[in-house]
Design an enzyme around this catalytic site. Structure first.
Site, PDB file in Angstrom:
ATOM      1  N   TYR A  92     -12.036  22.214 -11.492  1.00 61.65           N
ATOM      2  CA  TYR A  92     -12.415  20.983 -11.617  1.00 61.65           C
ATOM      3  C   TYR A  92     -13.530  20.737 -10.968  1.00 61.65           C
ATOM      4  CZ  TYR A  92     -11.995  15.765 -12.678  1.00 61.65           C
ATOM      5  OH  TYR A  92     -12.044  14.415 -13.031  1.00 61.65           O
ATOM      6  N   ASP A 152      -3.128  22.126  -9.957  1.00 61.28           N
ATOM      7  CA  ASP A 152      -3.353  21.002 -10.691  1.00 61.28           C
ATOM      8  C   ASP A 152      -2.831  21.624 -11.957  1.00 61.28           C
ATOM      9  OD1 ASP A 152      -4.439  19.433 -12.617  1.00 61.28           O
ATOM     10  OD2 ASP A 152      -6.318  19.134 -11.648  1.00 61.28           O
ATOM     11  N   ARG A 165       0.729  -1.297   0.123  1.00 61.91           N
ATOM     12  CA  ARG A 165      -0.001   0.025  -0.080  1.00 61.91           C
ATOM     13  C   ARG A 165       0.717   1.271  -0.051  1.00 61.91           C
ATOM     14  NH1 ARG A 165      -3.096  -1.148   4.235  1.00 61.91           N
ATOM     15  NH2 ARG A 165      -2.013   0.173   5.490  1.00 61.91           N
ATOM     16  N   LYS A 223      -4.454  10.920 -17.531  1.00 61.10           N
ATOM     17  CA  LYS A 223      -4.634  11.744 -19.006  1.00 61.10           C
ATOM     18  C   LYS A 223      -3.378  11.572 -19.669  1.00 61.10           C
ATOM     19  CE  LYS A 223      -8.345  14.399 -17.038  1.00 61.10           C
ATOM     20  NZ  LYS A 223      -8.719  13.576 -15.720  1.00 61.10           N
TER      21      LYS A 223
END
Length: 390
Positions: free
Chosen positions: A109, A181, A56, A206
């Site tokens: 966003y 971002d 993890r 993306k």
């Protein structure tokens, strides 16, 4: 001579110094790593983010991806996450606590707005929104409890370019953290770490992955910001999978080449649309004369394939769906940054809090993929020819 992006992208995050080393780091699929002794286990536990310890908190390929992104961004370290939103959430949780205040651009966003309204508000964290064009004027909005100024440049859907250096200067003067971002500009066309930002976030889903086949996020931080962001992501458990990190690492190798095509094709299609009589305006920061072009030219070294354009008011009974449904190469869908071209109606008027969207006709967001731009232009021309206007 300074090394060019195409060169360092091929070697970042890989070690081929050992004879017979594989070109790509092997994908280690593991939740558990075992140790020969309690002493070895305790040594690994003391530095769980620096080597194999537990799945993890990272596997060797996850850490190779993080190393590569940090090197490209010019930051201290990078942290892989399950998605871009997971990376954003970790930054917010790292820098904000009960009673704190965060400033967010009104062009943000939508999932960030949702995070603030649905989760952070329950934690006693207040978010307020600002005009993305505010620049250094953001100082007037700072409160005694403001702990973070969040940015997104260009803004989602409407592509406002923020004056990042001016905002960072104000934040530093007040001891406030900054995060951005930076997905649109990618790590090679936009360098927020060099501008003094504390955390640079990418939805690696993306352009970094680049093939629309993995969910992945990554955040690069300064040295003093790293422990808090790393701990926040550990606590949420929103780790990146080994397969996804491997796809992100693979995508980095061709990022420069793919972006060059996205850049050129995007500008060619944007110029075509700007010359069409059906189009009121084109919102592409790289297009001369477009809003934000001067800031884009100052702070960016290239553009991706994502932008919007506004149609003139449509005739009664005619909808923007008639336009989007008429196209062949452009498919309707969320996300962007893959090889495929996408189209989606945009509705900024539904989410603005402090600014007003002044559009008169429908707004359409395009992602220009890797198809031949002449085919995409022909596709758009056919769809435009089928519209009727008021």
């Amino acid at each position: 001579m300074a090394e060019k992006p195409a060169s360092y992208l091929t070697r970042a995050g890989r070690d081929v110094s050992t004879p017979g080393a594989s070109v790509n780091p092997p994908v280690v699929r593991a939740s558990t790593f075992v140790f020969k002794s309690v002493a070895d286990f305790q040594a690994a536990a003391a530095k769980p983010f620096d080597g194999p310890f537990y799945g993890r908190v990272g596997t060797p390929v996850t850490q190779a991806f993080e190393e590569a992104v940090a090197a490209i961004e010019g930051g201290h370290r990078a942290i892989a996450a399950a998605s871009g939103v997971a990376a954003i959430t970790a930054v917010f949780l790292a820098f904000l606590g009960q009673g704190d205040h965060v400033l967010i651009p009104d062009s943000v966003y939508d999932p960030v707005r949702r995070l603030c309204a649905r989760t952070l508000s329950r934690m006693g964290i207040e978010a307020s929104y600002y005009d993305p064009a505010i620049g250094g004027g953001i100082e007037a909005l700072i409160r005694p409890n403001t702990r973070l100024i969040y940015m997104e440049s260009p803004g989602s859907g409407t592509f406002e370019v923020q004056d990042v250096p001016a905002i960072v200067a104000v934040a530093k003067a007040h001891g406030i953290r900054t995060a951005i971002d930076a997905t649109w500009g990618t790590p090679i066309y936009f360098r927020p770490m060099a501008m003094g930002v504390d955390a640079s976030i990418h939805a690696a889903t993306k352009y970094i992955v680049g093939h629309s086949d993995a969910m992945l996020g990554v955040v690069t931080t300064t040295e003093d910001s790293f422990p808090a962001v790393r701990a926040a992501l550990q606590d949420t458990g929103a780790c990146a999978g080994s397969e996804e990190a491997n796809l992100g690492l693979r995508g980095l190798r061709t990022l420069d080449l793919r972006l060059s095509r996205h850049h050129d094709s995007g500008l060619k299609v944007a110029a075509f649309l700007a010359a069409r009589p059906e189009v009121a305006r084109v919102l592409h920061p790289g297009l001369p004369g477009a809003p934000g072009h001067d800031l884009w030219k100052r702070d960016f070294t290239g553009a991706c394939g994502l932008f919007s354009f506004e149609l003139k008011p449509l005739a009664q009974g005619m909808t923007v769906a008639a336009f989007t449904d008429a196209m062949t190469y452009f498919k309707i869908g969320f996300s962007w940054g893959g090889f495929e071209s996408l189209v989606l109606p945009a509705h900024p008027e539904k989410s603005r809090a402090v600014t007003t969207w002044d559009g008169k006709g429908p707004l359409v967001r395009l992602h220009i993929g890797l198809e031949d731009p002449d085919d995409l232009i022909a596709d758009l021309a056919r769809a435009l020819d089928g519209l009727r206007f008021a």
